[in-house]
Write a protein that holds these residues in place. Structure first.
Motif, PDB file in Angstrom:
ATOM      1  N   SER A  36       1.117  -1.062  -0.261  1.00  0.00           N
ATOM      2  CA  SER A  36      -0.233  -0.060  -0.419  1.00  0.00           C
ATOM      3  C   SER A  36       0.700   1.059  -0.170  1.00  0.00           C
ATOM      4  O   SER A  36       2.286   1.043  -0.039  1.00  0.00           O
ATOM      5  N   ALA A  37       0.214   2.154   0.237  1.00  0.00           N
ATOM      6  CA  ALA A  37       0.673   3.975   0.122  1.00  0.00           C
ATOM      7  C   ALA A  37       1.126   3.760   2.088  1.00  0.00           C
ATOM      8  O   ALA A  37       0.757   3.674   2.515  1.00  0.00           O
ATOM      9  N   THR A  49      -2.273   8.555   0.747  1.00  0.00           N
ATOM     10  CA  THR A  49      -3.202   8.987  -0.456  1.00  0.00           C
ATOM     11  C   THR A  49      -4.090  10.144  -0.030  1.00  0.00           C
ATOM     12  O   THR A  49      -4.615  10.761  -1.552  1.00  0.00           O
ATOM     13  N   GLU A 114       1.041   3.578  -4.074  1.00  0.00           N
ATOM     14  CA  GLU A 114       1.253   2.949  -4.493  1.00  0.00           C
ATOM     15  C   GLU A 114       2.667   2.890  -4.878  1.00  0.00           C
ATOM     16  O   GLU A 114       3.572   1.861  -4.499  1.00  0.00           O
ATOM     17  N   PHE A 168      -3.200  -1.297  -5.646  1.00  0.00           N
ATOM     18  CA  PHE A 168      -4.700  -0.437  -5.968  1.00  0.00           C
ATOM     19  C   PHE A 168      -4.867  -0.036  -6.946  1.00  0.00           C
ATOM     20  O   PHE A 168      -5.952   1.029  -7.275  1.00  0.00           O
ATOM     21  N   ARG A 182     -10.930   2.832  -2.050  1.00  0.00           N
ATOM     22  CA  ARG A 182     -10.051   3.191  -1.197  1.00  0.00           C
ATOM     23  C   ARG A 182     -10.003   1.654  -0.639  1.00  0.00           C
ATOM     24  O   ARG A 182     -11.213   0.383  -0.576  1.00  0.00           O
ATOM     25  N   GLY A 183      -8.542   1.142   0.105  1.00  0.00           N
ATOM     26  CA  GLY A 183      -8.320   0.295   0.092  1.00  0.00           C
ATOM     27  C   GLY A 183      -7.700  -1.405  -0.348  1.00  0.00           C
ATOM     28  O   GLY A 183      -7.809  -1.864  -0.591  1.00  0.00           O
ATOM     29  N   GLY A 184      -7.690  -0.888  -1.390  1.00  0.00           N
ATOM     30  CA  GLY A 184      -7.898  -1.546  -2.886  1.00  0.00           C
ATOM     31  C   GLY A 184      -7.027  -2.487  -3.272  1.00  0.00           C
ATOM     32  O   GLY A 184      -6.822  -3.184  -4.147  1.00  0.00           O
ATOM     33  N   THR A 185      -5.919  -1.804  -2.377  1.00  0.00           N
ATOM     34  CA  THR A 185      -4.605  -2.890  -2.520  1.00  0.00           C
ATOM     35  C   THR A 185      -4.840  -3.675  -1.791  1.00  0.00           C
ATOM     36  O   THR A 185      -3.739  -4.986  -2.246  1.00  0.00           O
ATOM     37  N   ASP A 186      -5.765  -4.848  -1.124  1.00  0.00           N
ATOM     38  CA  ASP A 186      -5.701  -5.891  -0.743  1.00  0.00           C
ATOM     39  C   ASP A 186      -7.019  -6.925  -2.092  1.00  0.00           C
ATOM     40  O   ASP A 186      -6.446  -8.344  -1.715  1.00  0.00           O
TER      41      ASP A 186
HETATM   42  N1  ASP Z   1      -3.692   3.687  -0.046  1.00  0.00           N
HETATM   43  C1  ASP Z   1      -4.953   2.919  -0.688  1.00  0.00           C
HETATM   44  C2  ASP Z   1      -6.183   3.838   0.433  1.00  0.00           C
HETATM   45  O1  ASP Z   1      -5.628   4.279   1.211  1.00  0.00           O
HETATM   46  C3  ASP Z   1      -5.380   1.826  -0.692  1.00  0.00           C
HETATM   47  C4  ASP Z   1      -4.776   0.976  -0.125  1.00  0.00           C
HETATM   48  O2  ASP Z   1      -3.726   1.475   0.784  1.00  0.00           O
HETATM   49  O3  ASP Z   1      -5.312  -0.326  -0.267  1.00  0.00           O
HETATM   50  O4  ASP Z   1      -6.942   4.060  -0.225  1.00  0.00           O
END
Ligand code: ASP
Length: 435
Positions: A36-37, A49, A114, A168, A182-186
């Motif tokens: 992730s970032a 982000t 990222e 992401f 958001r959270g898309g690195t998962d």
């Molecule tokens: N950096 C992005 C976010 O804060 C993606 C991630 O961390 O999964 O949503």
């Protein structure tokens, strides 16, 4: 072989990144890393982000962006220096700044956390860097293209035994960067795990897995050791978060287990999310989750039960208004539709009008203030009396149950209660089954 996704708090600064190198070095099977970032270093900190979003907004609104830009640069320079790398991060940062000023777009801008973190981490680990824009694809409508991605990504990974693929984002046919939500690195982690045919998808974060209930409601809830994909879907839908909802699908199809692990306590086993739980721990309940903010549309009409097509008319009223519903419990002459308040916001008058005209009911009412609580557990199927214990526990606390729903899969009992009873209900169910 394992694919490891590391979340923002696991990569927030050089100290954290040193920890993840130790983790990776411990296991020679940790071949692919999806970062992730940089996230928050402390409670009031700002995720990179979010800084990038502020940067984009400042540029678009013609406001001064130099201070934000300096904050972003500082985060990456500190990481580079803290890791003793000689990566020329300044020149990458300059390119990003120029691109953003030249209207490279929102998704491009917010994906750079990222991208830049991935470059630094690849250098630090001595892994290849694979730009996600070259291997993860969306169509021109922004829809993720799984097959093309799998083919290209698999081909690319076959040339790199050890690589970093930033999370992401990916790209569209016109070459523009597109991000997941958001959270898309998962999600990227799951995609890489599937393409690499990994044996395990490790998702490293700042908690040691899933808890049986929300710790803000239940004090020190127990850890979930094993959970099936299906149970997780039910809990996640009802608000239990740790993992992005959509990250389950790619690995689910390939039967790859997910292990949620804690970067700050790497020896904790964490939670295993698996297709099927074989060796059961004897728990009837796996977890409890819930959400407030629902309404009930209550429809009454004498002889509704005999009117062919009544249900279709109600559902077409919902469809015409582009509303998705949660549950639809019914009686002989009554039908209730449970709807999220967010779904009917601004649409309620039109919806009522449509139901009224299509269905000609005797009465039509909307009740607000409903909360839903889902008690989820694969162990329920084999145990008689689970519902009885659940309802008795709620009755003992004087909670009135306004709706009950148990799906045919029998891994889930959902009750609708007054929002005011929400916390008490979760505590009561936890005490009954988990303590
Ligand atoms: N950096 C992005 C976010 O804060 C993606 C991630 O961390 O999964 O949503």
């Amino acid at each position: 072989m394992k694919v490891c996704k590391f979340g923002g708090s696991s990569l927030a600064n050089a100290e954290q990144i040193k920890k993840i190198k130790q983790i990776i070095d411990l296991d020679p099977e940790r071949n692919y890393v999806v970062p992730s970032a940089p996230g928050k270093r402390f409670d009031d900190d700002i995720k990179v982000t979010d800084l990038l979003i502020a940067f984009h907004n400042a540029v678009t609104n013609g406001e001064d962006f130099e201070a934000i830009c300096a904050d972003i640069s500082e985060r990456f320079v500190q990481i580079r220096d803290g890791l003793n790398l000689d990566t020329d991060i300044e020149s990458y940062l300059n390119t990003v700044k120029e691109d953003v000023r030249n209207s490279a777009g929102y998704d491009y801008t917010i994906s750079r956390g990222e991208f830049l973190n991935g470059l630094l981490i690849a250098d630090y680990l001595g892994y290849d860097f694979i730009d996600a824009a070259d291997v993860i694809f969306f169509n021109s409508d922004g829809e993720y293209k799984s097959e093309k991605t799998r083919t290209v990504l698999r081909g690319r990974l076959s040339h790199s035994k050890k690589a970093v693929v930033p999370g992401f984002y990916g790209s569209m046919p016109n070459g523009k960067v597109k991000t997941f939500s958001r959270g898309g690195t998962d999600i990227t982690g799951a995609i890489v795990a599937r393409a690499a045919r990994a044996d395990l998808y490790e998702n490293w974060t700042d908690v040691s897995g899933f808890l049986m209930a929300d710790p803000r409601i239940v004090a020190n809830p127990k850890q979930i050791k094993n959970i099936s994909y299906r149970e997780l879907r039910e809990l996640a839908y009802m608000g239990a978060t740790v993992l992005h909802e959509d990250s389950i699908f790619p690995v689910f199809k390939a039967n790859i287990p997910i292990n949620i692990k804690n970067t700050n306590k790497p020896s904790d086993e964490g939670t295993f999310i698996v297709p099927q739980v074989d060796n059961d721990d004897g728990n009837i309940i796996t977890g409890i989750a819930g959400r407030k903010g629902f309404s009930v549309l209550a429809i009454e009409k004498t002889k509704m039960n005999a009117e062919i097509g009544f249900g279709r008319k109600v559902l077409s009223a919902l469809e015409n208004n582009n509303i998705s519903f949660e549950h639809m419990p019914s009686g002989v002459d009554t039908l209730s539709i449970v709807l999220a308040n967010s779904e009917i916001k601004g649409k309620q008058p039109q919806l009522l009008d449509d139901v009224y005209n299509l269905c000609e009911p005797d009465s039509l009412e909307v009740f607000k203030g409903l909360a839903l609580v889902a008690t989820v557990g694969r162990g329920m199927i084999h145990n008689i009396g689970v519902a009885a214990r659940l309802f008795a526990a709620l009755a003992k606390c004087g909670i009135n149950i306004r709706m009950i729903d148990q799906g045919s899969s029998e891994i889930n009992i959902i009750v609708g209660i007054d929002e005011a009873d929400f916390e008490i209900a979760i505590k009561a169910i936890y005490a009954e089954f988990c303590e």
